[in-house]
Scaffold this active site. Structure first.
Site, PDB file in Angstrom:
ATOM      1  N   SER A   1       0.788  -1.230   0.000  1.00 35.26           N
ATOM      2  CA  SER A   1       0.000   0.000   0.000  1.00 35.26           C
ATOM      3  C   SER A   1       0.819   1.279   0.000  1.00 35.26           C
ATOM      4  O   SER A   1       0.325   2.331  -0.387  1.00 35.26           O
ATOM      5  CB  SER A   1      -0.945   0.014   1.209  1.00 35.26           C
ATOM      6  OG  SER A   1      -0.217  -0.097   2.421  1.00 35.26           O
TER       7      SER A   1
ATOM      8  N   HIS B   1      -5.643  -3.316  -2.260  1.00 34.06           N
ATOM      9  CA  HIS B   1      -5.228  -2.336  -3.265  1.00 34.06           C
ATOM     10  C   HIS B   1      -5.126  -2.954  -4.667  1.00 34.06           C
ATOM     11  O   HIS B   1      -4.730  -2.268  -5.606  1.00 34.06           O
ATOM     12  CB  HIS B   1      -3.898  -1.709  -2.871  1.00 34.06           C
ATOM     13  CG  HIS B   1      -3.973  -0.905  -1.610  1.00 34.06           C
ATOM     14  ND1 HIS B   1      -4.289   0.439  -1.601  1.00 34.06           N
ATOM     15  CD2 HIS B   1      -3.803  -1.264  -0.318  1.00 34.06           C
ATOM     16  CE1 HIS B   1      -4.302   0.870  -0.349  1.00 34.06           C
ATOM     17  NE2 HIS B   1      -4.017  -0.143   0.445  1.00 34.06           N
TER      18      HIS B   1
ATOM     19  N   LYS C   1     -12.036   1.192  -0.918  1.00 29.32           N
ATOM     20  CA  LYS C   1     -11.180   1.727  -1.972  1.00 29.32           C
ATOM     21  C   LYS C   1     -11.928   1.686  -3.304  1.00 29.32           C
ATOM     22  O   LYS C   1     -12.722   2.566  -3.596  1.00 29.32           O
ATOM     23  CB  LYS C   1      -9.862   0.964  -1.976  1.00 29.32           C
ATOM     24  CG  LYS C   1      -9.134   1.132  -0.635  1.00 29.32           C
ATOM     25  CD  LYS C   1      -7.955   0.245  -0.483  1.00 29.32           C
ATOM     26  CE  LYS C   1      -7.233   0.486   0.836  1.00 29.32           C
ATOM     27  NZ  LYS C   1      -8.069   0.175   2.044  1.00 29.32           N
TER      28      LYS C   1
END
Length: 394
Positions: free
Chosen positions: A183, A211, A242
């Site tokens: 990340s 991610h 996200k």
């Protein structure tokens, strides 16, 4: 003064940066998340968000949240184990399992509680957990909560991972837990090599796709699918906060593993279930990324443009292969100064200092969304180039 107050009285690290006017945290946003946001009464370019698909302000996602709010109310007032399971929770789990090509899935209230709850349920006394030394804090906390023997290997160093595995009993339960995309640095785990070692030393593998989801692989399924190794990975987790424009997280695996976690994972059993609005938002975002492949293509177009421009301008960006671009500063004070100067010039970026990285590896993190344009990036590059030269970093 009480013991706790006395204990924390000497904690002065933030104070020195506050007094210097460069403390960068907890800055208030007064608008929707997007390529530009309103902060402190003016617009700034947002390069500090993890909303890779750019869906947090999408009208369809917002509308889905509103419909769920109207139908189910604002919350569930209980855990999934008891009164907190809605039909849309079950729907999302079924869709996520199909999306990741796994038997079943389990949804949690946050991504952090997936790792901190799943890991200690999977491995216990007599077992082993092996982690990359740059794994996310949620993985670190998950292994700390486990009674398994905890081991680490140097970041993406497969020789070091094999050195660790060689010493372990072949018949013991051994779980390798790794970020798919790291990340802070933006590089990928070496999943093909990890899977080869899994078979050589009789291990299991869990990959954190926080991610990678919405970024890598067909329809954004993640790094495991990017490498074509989803069937070889025993447990895949991901987050909604996200690319799925919401809050929450999930884990996918075979039926037996998910059934076991459903009845043993403490952060699942003893946490209130995710809100109806958040669940509906994640469902809608999942549909969008599957139906709009051009969204991920746009993300990669702007990512590749940014990677090229930062390299051309002489920035040190490490081995990133993702929309996460680390701009190395290698000095804590300068990292905070760069962050402040960038903000003053209309660019929001995130500082990364210990414990998120080693003291010699401090950086500012420049992250991209599908809704960014090349013009947004170019403006960011020019502002940061001026600041990095001014601070004698490049």
């Amino acid at each position: 003064m009480g013991q706790l107050q006395e204990k924390f009285k000497s904690y002065r690290l933030p104070q020195q940066y506050m007094e210097a006017g460069v403390y960068p945290y907890f800055r208030e946003i007064t608008s929707k998340q997007g390529p530009e946001v309103t902060m402190g009464g003016h617009r700034v370019l947002m390069f500090g968000s993890n909303a890779y698909t750019g869906l947090t302000a999408d009208d369809r996602v917002i509308a889905a949240s509103k419909r769920a709010l109207d139908k189910y109310g604002s919350g569930c007032a209980g855990s999934r184990f008891l009164n907190g399971t809605l039909d849309i929770h079950v729907q999302l789990e079924k869709e996520l399992a199909a999306f990741e090509h796994k038997d079943d899935a389990l949804c949690f209230s946050t991504g952090f509680t997936v790792n901190s709850g799943v890991i200690p349920s999977l491995v216990g006394r007599g077992d082993y957990i092996i982690c990359d030394d740059r794994d996310h804090a949620s993985i670190v906390d998950g292994r700390r909560l486990s009674f398994a023997t905890q081991l680490r290997y140097k970041h993406n160093d497969m020789e070091d991972l094999e050195r660790v595995l060689q010493k372990l009993p072949i018949e013991a339960v051994k779980l390798i837990v790794v970020d798919g995309v790291f990340s802070m640095e933006g590089d990928l785990c070496k999943l093909p090599e990890i899977i080869a070692l899994k078979h050589k030393y009789n291990c299991s593998v869990m990959v954190d796709e926080a991610h990678g989801l919405g970024v890598f692989g067909e329809q954004g399924r993640g790094v495991c699918h990017h490498f074509g190794l989803q069937d070889e990975v025993d447990v895949i987790m991901g987050t909604f906060s996200k690319s799925l424009a919401s809050i929450g997280g999930f884990v996918t695996s075979d039926f037996d593993t998910i059934n076991y976690l459903r009845h043993t994972s403490r952060t699942y059993i003893f946490s209130a279930s995710d809100t109806p609005a958040a669940t509906a938002a994640a469902i809608e975002a999942l549909h969008i990324i599957q139906n709009e492949p051009e969204r991920i293509s746009r993300l990669w177009d702007v990512t590749n443009y940014a990677l090229r421009r930062f390299r051309e301008e002489g920035f040190e960006i490490g081995e990133t292969e993702s929309p996460i671009i680390p701009l190395y500063v290698r000095d804590i004070d300068k990292t905070f100064m760069v962050t402040r100067l960038a903000f003053d010039n209309g660019v929001f970026i995130n500082p990364v200092i210990p414990p998120a990285c080693a003291p010699q590896d401090t950086l500012v993190r420049f992250a991209l969304m599908a809704t960014h344009t090349n013009d947004h990036v170019e403006r960011g590059v020019q502002v940061l180039k001026k600041i990095f030269v001014q601070e004698h970093i490049i």
